[in-house]
Scaffold this active site. Structure first.
Site, PDB file in Angstrom:
ATOM      1  N   ARG A  56       5.810 -33.034  -9.480  1.00 11.70           N
ATOM      2  CA  ARG A  56       7.109 -32.397  -9.209  1.00 11.70           C
ATOM      3  C   ARG A  56       7.014 -31.779  -7.826  1.00 11.70           C
ATOM      4  NH1 ARG A  56       4.766 -28.355  -8.078  1.00 11.70           N
ATOM      5  NH2 ARG A  56       6.774 -27.330  -7.895  1.00 11.70           N
ATOM      6  N   ASP A 246      14.666 -28.003  -2.295  1.00 14.30           N
ATOM      7  CA  ASP A 246      14.834 -29.361  -2.835  1.00 14.30           C
ATOM      8  C   ASP A 246      15.871 -30.158  -2.061  1.00 14.30           C
ATOM      9  OD1 ASP A 246      13.758 -27.672  -5.232  1.00 14.30           O
ATOM     10  OD2 ASP A 246      13.239 -29.783  -5.545  1.00 14.30           O
TER      11      ASP A 246
HETATM   12  O1  MRU Z   1      11.445 -28.696 -10.788  1.00 14.41           O
HETATM   13  P1  MRU Z   1      10.408 -28.731  -9.706  1.00 14.41           P
HETATM   14  O2  MRU Z   1       9.108 -28.119 -10.092  1.00 14.41           O
HETATM   15  O3  MRU Z   1      10.262 -30.120  -9.106  1.00 14.41           O
HETATM   16  O4  MRU Z   1      11.033 -27.810  -8.560  1.00 14.41           O
HETATM   17  C1  MRU Z   1      10.303 -27.586  -7.385  1.00 14.41           C
HETATM   18  C2  MRU Z   1      10.929 -26.621  -6.464  1.00 14.41           C
HETATM   19  O5  MRU Z   1      11.989 -26.104  -6.691  1.00 14.41           O
HETATM   20  C3  MRU Z   1      10.220 -26.390  -5.152  1.00 14.41           C
HETATM   21  O6  MRU Z   1      10.453 -25.096  -4.675  1.00 14.41           O
HETATM   22  C4  MRU Z   1      10.747 -27.388  -4.123  1.00 14.41           C
HETATM   23  O7  MRU Z   1      10.690 -28.684  -4.619  1.00 14.41           O
HETATM   24  C5  MRU Z   1      10.010 -27.321  -2.847  1.00 14.41           C
HETATM   25  S1  MRU Z   1       8.406 -27.984  -2.971  1.00 14.41           S
HETATM   26  C6  MRU Z   1       7.693 -28.054  -1.451  1.00 14.41           C
END
Ligand code: MRU
Length: 365
Positions: A56, A246
């Site tokens: 993730r 994201d």
């Molecule tokens: O649901 P996830 O764990 O994929 O969400 C990740 C995040 O929100 C992070 O802060 C984001 O992807 C930045 S990672 C460099």
């Protein structure tokens, strides 16, 4: 990325290609309770890994998707360019449907699929897909290093108290991370700091993953309940907030893990600098916050938590923690409006308001 296994410390990246032409990655579902490696041999294994959050974090989702196309290309065994193109387009469609919010997946898939525009043989294209995925991975590694250098300049005081949210570390990228890159760099330079780590319910990426990374690096940190963010900020315990992202729109609106918007409001109200660290792949030059798609995940994530009984227990179990018959509501991300953001730490430099012109200038191509 340092990984402590027993008394040994080994260097890992979050994802790698092995000698049997398989894609391997650290399985983040069971961390930090048990360290396991997930192997993907097909594009379906890769789609599963992204959907189920074996991996993730926006940049890592993008890179994993790129290797998904590599596996799909190399599993094609006929010398039929038309059929190859059709297969690859289907693979592309499958991959972009895995998770909707992190734009890195779409940006990187769009770059990869353009390889089909050349008239090379299937064999040559199979090599091209592999080389291009490696190139994109190396770009992100280099960009994170740059983010580390640029963000480190914001850590000026002695004993800086920094808050982050979720995990924007090595586990969300390849090795050092985005939000955690400046923190790693400052620590290497012996700057004194402490990182406040909101647990990041419901999947606890803060308490499980960020805390694990920081512990392995020997960086001081404190896990806090998400609901303690306001107290910590109001009491003056925090000097600086750095989060990942994201999706960053052309005007600076930013989608990130649920809770980031609340954190940005707390910072605005209390005059605490709120920075977002991200590589080029996280910028969405055609959208602003109103059109971002927010992922909703299964309600069971809210009502359960993974846990062990004590430090000798190596088998984490998912346990119910709420009234089981209640329904729950589980948005995985929220959108922080650009006006709440002090700046973006990017590989091309720091972007401060007004954002739109600089974002277009830096990432417009
Ligand atoms: O649901 P996830 O764990 O994929 O969400 C990740 C995040 O929100 C992070 O802060 C984001 O992807 C930045 S990672 C460099």
């Amino acid at each position: 990325l340092k990984v402590r296994i027993g008394n040994e410390i080994k260097e890992y990246t979050s994802i790698w290609w092995n000698e049997n032409n398989e894609l391997q990655m650290i399985d983040q579902r069971q961390l930090p309770f048990s360290f396991e490696v997930y192997t993907a041999k097909t594009i379906d294994d890769v789609c599963y890994a992204i959907k189920e959050m074996v991996v993730r974090g926006a940049p890592l989702i993008g890179i994993t998707g790129a290797y998904g196309l590599v596996l799909h290309a190399s599993n094609f065994s006929r010398d039929d360019r038309g059929a190859f193109d059709r297969e690859m387009q289907q693979g592309f469609q499958k991959l972009i449907q895995t998770r909707p919010t992190a734009v890195d997946l779409f940006n990187i898939q769009a770059r990869m699929i353009k390889l089909l525009n050349s008239d090379q043989s299937v064999k040559d294209l199979q090599n091209q897909f592999f080389n291009y995925a490696n190139q994109i991975k190396d770009e992100i590694v280099a960009e994170c290093r740059k983010i580390g250098e640029i963000g480190n300049e914001l850590i000026t005081k002695d004993h800086t108290k920094i808050m982050t949210i979720c995990n924007a570390g090595a586990l969300a990228t390849v090795d050092i991370g985005t939000a955690l890159a400046p923190i790693r760099k400052a620590h290497q330079e012996n700057k004194k700091l402490v990182v406040y780590v909101p647990e990041t319910r419901p999947r606890i990426q803060g308490g499980r993953l960020t805390a694990w990374e920081l512990e392995n690096e020997g960086i001081d940190h404190l896990i806090i309940a998400d609901s303690a963010m306001g107290y910590c900020i109001k009491e003056g315990l925090i000097d600086l907030v750095i989060t990942g992202a994201d999706r960053i729109g052309f005007n600076g609106d930013t989608a990130n893990k649920i809770g980031t918007y609340s954190l940005s409001l707390l910072c605005k109200e209390n005059n605490i600098p709120f920075y977002v660290a991200a590589p080029a792949s996280t910028f969405d030059l055609v959208s602003s916050g109103e059109s971002f798609v927010i992922e909703f995940r299964n309600e069971i994530e809210i009502k359960t938590a993974l846990s062990i009984i004590d430090s000798n227990d190596k088998k984490p179990v998912r346990r119910i923690i709420h009234n089981i018959n209640s329904k729950s509501y589980n948005p995985a991300f929220d959108i922080t409006p650009h006006k709440n953001i002090s700046g973006f730490i990017t590989p091309k430099g720091l972007i401060t308001p007004p954002f739109e012109k600089k974002i277009k200038e830096f990432f417009g191509k």
